[in-house]
Enzyme design. Sequence first.
Site, PDB file in Angstrom:
ATOM      1  N   TRP A 109     -12.209  -2.225  -7.462  1.00 47.51           N
ATOM      2  CA  TRP A 109     -13.005  -1.870  -8.648  1.00 47.51           C
ATOM      3  C   TRP A 109     -13.729  -0.540  -8.436  1.00 47.51           C
ATOM      4  O   TRP A 109     -14.152   0.101  -9.395  1.00 47.51           O
ATOM      5  CB  TRP A 109     -14.066  -2.945  -8.945  1.00 47.51           C
ATOM      6  N   ARG A 169       2.240  -4.774   6.134  1.00 46.65           N
ATOM      7  CA  ARG A 169       1.486  -3.767   5.385  1.00 46.65           C
ATOM      8  C   ARG A 169       2.292  -2.481   5.370  1.00 46.65           C
ATOM      9  O   ARG A 169       2.631  -1.931   6.420  1.00 46.65           O
ATOM     10  CB  ARG A 169       0.109  -3.492   5.998  1.00 46.65           C
ATOM     11  N   ASP A 207       0.824  -1.213   0.000  1.00 45.98           N
ATOM     12  CA  ASP A 207       0.000   0.000   0.000  1.00 45.98           C
ATOM     13  C   ASP A 207       0.858   1.263   0.000  1.00 45.98           C
ATOM     14  O   ASP A 207       1.959   1.270   0.548  1.00 45.98           O
ATOM     15  CB  ASP A 207      -0.921  -0.027   1.233  1.00 45.98           C
ATOM     16  N   GLY A 208       0.318   2.322  -0.602  1.00 41.97           N
ATOM     17  CA  GLY A 208       0.978   3.625  -0.556  1.00 41.97           C
ATOM     18  C   GLY A 208       1.459   4.136  -1.903  1.00 41.97           C
ATOM     19  O   GLY A 208       2.111   5.181  -1.965  1.00 41.97           O
ATOM     20  N   SER A 213      -7.586  -5.566  -4.778  1.00 46.29           N
ATOM     21  CA  SER A 213      -8.627  -6.163  -3.938  1.00 46.29           C
ATOM     22  C   SER A 213      -9.965  -6.163  -4.668  1.00 46.29           C
ATOM     23  O   SER A 213     -10.160  -5.417  -5.638  1.00 46.29           O
ATOM     24  CB  SER A 213      -8.751  -5.385  -2.626  1.00 46.29           C
ATOM     25  N   LEU A 238      10.634 -20.560  -5.095  1.00 48.22           N
ATOM     26  CA  LEU A 238       9.747 -19.636  -4.363  1.00 48.22           C
ATOM     27  C   LEU A 238       8.353 -19.702  -4.970  1.00 48.22           C
ATOM     28  O   LEU A 238       8.191 -19.582  -6.190  1.00 48.22           O
ATOM     29  CB  LEU A 238      10.288 -18.192  -4.472  1.00 48.22           C
ATOM     30  N   HIS A 249       1.898   3.442  -9.149  1.00 52.13           N
ATOM     31  CA  HIS A 249       1.750   1.993  -9.343  1.00 52.13           C
ATOM     32  C   HIS A 249       2.949   1.446 -10.131  1.00 52.13           C
ATOM     33  O   HIS A 249       3.443   0.356  -9.838  1.00 52.13           O
ATOM     34  CB  HIS A 249       0.439   1.672 -10.062  1.00 52.13           C
ATOM     35  N   GLU A 277       2.062 -12.944  12.293  1.00 53.10           N
ATOM     36  CA  GLU A 277       2.629 -11.798  13.003  1.00 53.10           C
ATOM     37  C   GLU A 277       2.428 -10.578  12.116  1.00 53.10           C
ATOM     38  O   GLU A 277       2.832 -10.575  10.949  1.00 53.10           O
ATOM     39  CB  GLU A 277       4.125 -12.015  13.263  1.00 53.10           C
ATOM     40  N   SER A 325      -7.900  -4.842   5.432  1.00 55.37           N
ATOM     41  CA  SER A 325      -8.538  -4.540   4.142  1.00 55.37           C
ATOM     42  C   SER A 325      -8.955  -5.796   3.369  1.00 55.37           C
ATOM     43  O   SER A 325      -8.738  -5.888   2.163  1.00 55.37           O
ATOM     44  CB  SER A 325      -7.640  -3.651   3.275  1.00 55.37           C
ATOM     45  N   ARG A 341     -12.531   2.173  -7.571  1.00 49.63           N
ATOM     46  CA  ARG A 341     -11.683   3.339  -7.881  1.00 49.63           C
ATOM     47  C   ARG A 341     -12.093   3.955  -9.221  1.00 49.63           C
ATOM     48  O   ARG A 341     -12.790   3.304 -10.004  1.00 49.63           O
ATOM     49  CB  ARG A 341     -10.216   2.897  -7.927  1.00 49.63           C
ATOM     50  N   TRP A 354       2.623   8.030  -2.737  1.00 50.06           N
ATOM     51  CA  TRP A 354       3.995   8.208  -3.233  1.00 50.06           C
ATOM     52  C   TRP A 354       3.965   9.127  -4.471  1.00 50.06           C
ATOM     53  O   TRP A 354       4.776  10.041  -4.600  1.00 50.06           O
ATOM     54  CB  TRP A 354       4.583   6.843  -3.591  1.00 50.06           C
TER      55      TRP A 354
HETATM   56  C1  IPE Z   1      -5.435  -2.798  -0.071  1.00 46.04           C
HETATM   57  O1  IPE Z   1      -5.106  -1.466  -0.202  1.00 46.04           O
HETATM   58  C2  IPE Z   1      -5.370  -3.477  -1.403  1.00 46.04           C
HETATM   59  C3  IPE Z   1      -4.062  -3.546  -2.060  1.00 46.04           C
HETATM   60  C4  IPE Z   1      -2.926  -3.149  -1.587  1.00 46.04           C
HETATM   61  C5  IPE Z   1      -4.084  -4.156  -3.343  1.00 46.04           C
HETATM   62  P1  IPE Z   1      -6.200  -0.327  -0.294  1.00 46.04           P
HETATM   63  O2  IPE Z   1      -5.463   0.948  -0.384  1.00 46.04           O
HETATM   64  O3  IPE Z   1      -7.172  -0.619  -1.372  1.00 46.04           O
HETATM   65  O4  IPE Z   1      -6.948  -0.453   1.113  1.00 46.04           O
HETATM   66  P2  IPE Z   1      -7.907   0.571   1.854  1.00 46.04           P
HETATM   67  O5  IPE Z   1      -8.987   0.935   0.899  1.00 46.04           O
HETATM   68  O6  IPE Z   1      -7.095   1.760   2.225  1.00 46.04           O
HETATM   69  O7  IPE Z   1      -8.395  -0.156   3.063  1.00 46.04           O
HETATM   70  C1  IPE Z   2      -1.841   0.153  -3.265  1.00 48.28           C
HETATM   71  O1  IPE Z   2      -1.548   1.498  -3.282  1.00 48.28           O
HETATM   72  C2  IPE Z   2      -1.960  -0.412  -4.647  1.00 48.28           C
HETATM   73  C3  IPE Z   2      -3.312  -0.829  -5.030  1.00 48.28           C
HETATM   74  C4  IPE Z   2      -4.371  -0.774  -4.293  1.00 48.28           C
HETATM   75  C5  IPE Z   2      -3.447  -1.353  -6.365  1.00 48.28           C
HETATM   76  P1  IPE Z   2      -2.706   2.578  -3.247  1.00 48.28           P
HETATM   77  O2  IPE Z   2      -3.086   2.890  -4.657  1.00 48.28           O
HETATM   78  O3  IPE Z   2      -3.821   2.137  -2.384  1.00 48.28           O
HETATM   79  O4  IPE Z   2      -1.965   3.808  -2.610  1.00 48.28           O
HETATM   80  P2  IPE Z   2      -2.566   4.883  -1.604  1.00 48.28           P
HETATM   81  O5  IPE Z   2      -3.112   4.134  -0.430  1.00 48.28           O
HETATM   82  O6  IPE Z   2      -3.634   5.638  -2.342  1.00 48.28           O
HETATM   83  O7  IPE Z   2      -1.399   5.737  -1.258  1.00 48.28           O
HETATM   84 MG    MG Z   3      -4.182   2.385  -0.399  1.00 49.84          MG
END
Ligand code: IPE
Ligand code: IPE
Ligand code: MG
Length: 252
Positions: free
Chosen positions: A69, A188, A20-21, A65, A131, A37, A207, A196, A71, A25
């Site tokens: 969808w 995470r 995430d993030g 996730s 792996l 991405h 853990e 999530s 988004r 970024w």
């Molecule tokens: C969880 O991240 C899904 C992925 C990293 C693919 P999200 O950014 O979608 O989660 P929420 O919406 O903040 O909970």
């Molecule tokens: C996780 O990063 C990647 C996917 C969910 C595909 P985010 O796109 O959720 O990044 P933030 O949370 O908006 O920073």
């Molecule tokens: Mg996110």
Amino acid sequence: MTDTDNNKNLMPQHIAVVMDGNGRWANKRLLPRTAGHKAGVKSTRRIVELCARKGVRALTLFAFSSENWNRPEQEVSGLMSLFVSTLNSEITKLEQQGVRIRFIGDRSRFHDKLQHSIAQAENKTARNDLLQLNIAANYGGRWDIVNAARKLAQKIAEGELTPDQVTEESFAMELALADLPEPDLFIRTGGEQRISNFLLWQSAYSELYFTDTLWPDFDEEHFNDALLCYSKRQRRFGKTGKQIEEEQVKAV
Ligand code: IPE
Ligand code: IPE
Ligand code: MG
């Protein structure tokens, strides 16, 4: 070489990551979210290589996730294109590295091109065993559980199973990743402290490790920090700390 490299017992066998993030970024750099991405793909490549090198047996990455969808359409279609191009460009290298790739989640909603790339990647790497790399795409922990329940219900309806044969063990066997040990370490990135809807059942005793580092910035040093933190945890599975210590003494 880190402390954890030296001691396989302290190394997680299976690591799950909510990557995430990426969006934040990109925002910080005044770039479109899709640039985040793309930068995230580099981190993904890096963690796969690190896990292969350190002898981690399985790595499960949350890529998309079932809720993603929701988004903006442009971001979703950008992600789909990125999945296709990344799979196509990385697969030969993964194959050579000994990585076996598998997708978990409902792939039927993906367009044909992506479904084709997924099937090709899985087939090409099917004989590898260094792996096990699992990509969770259109995956949701609740979907996984309902899917397992449906399969068991079907078996009962067909007379293959009786209701009292529905146990934690038989249920777990119908879930995604049934053939792998459950994740030892659940990482995470991106600062949020939530699951999530990732591996709900499978992470019952994982853990948890949360870091503020945004996924594109998550490098070897950050990964080693997570491993070091994991190696210091005492996994009790309901027992007392004293019992665990006694078991460890006996095992030596
Ligand atoms: C969880 O991240 C899904 C992925 C990293 C693919 P999200 O950014 O979608 O989660 P929420 O919406 O903040 O909970
Ligand atoms: C996780 O990063 C990647 C996917 C969910 C595909 P985010 O796109 O959720 O990044 P933030 O949370 O908006 O920073
Ligand atoms: Mg996110």
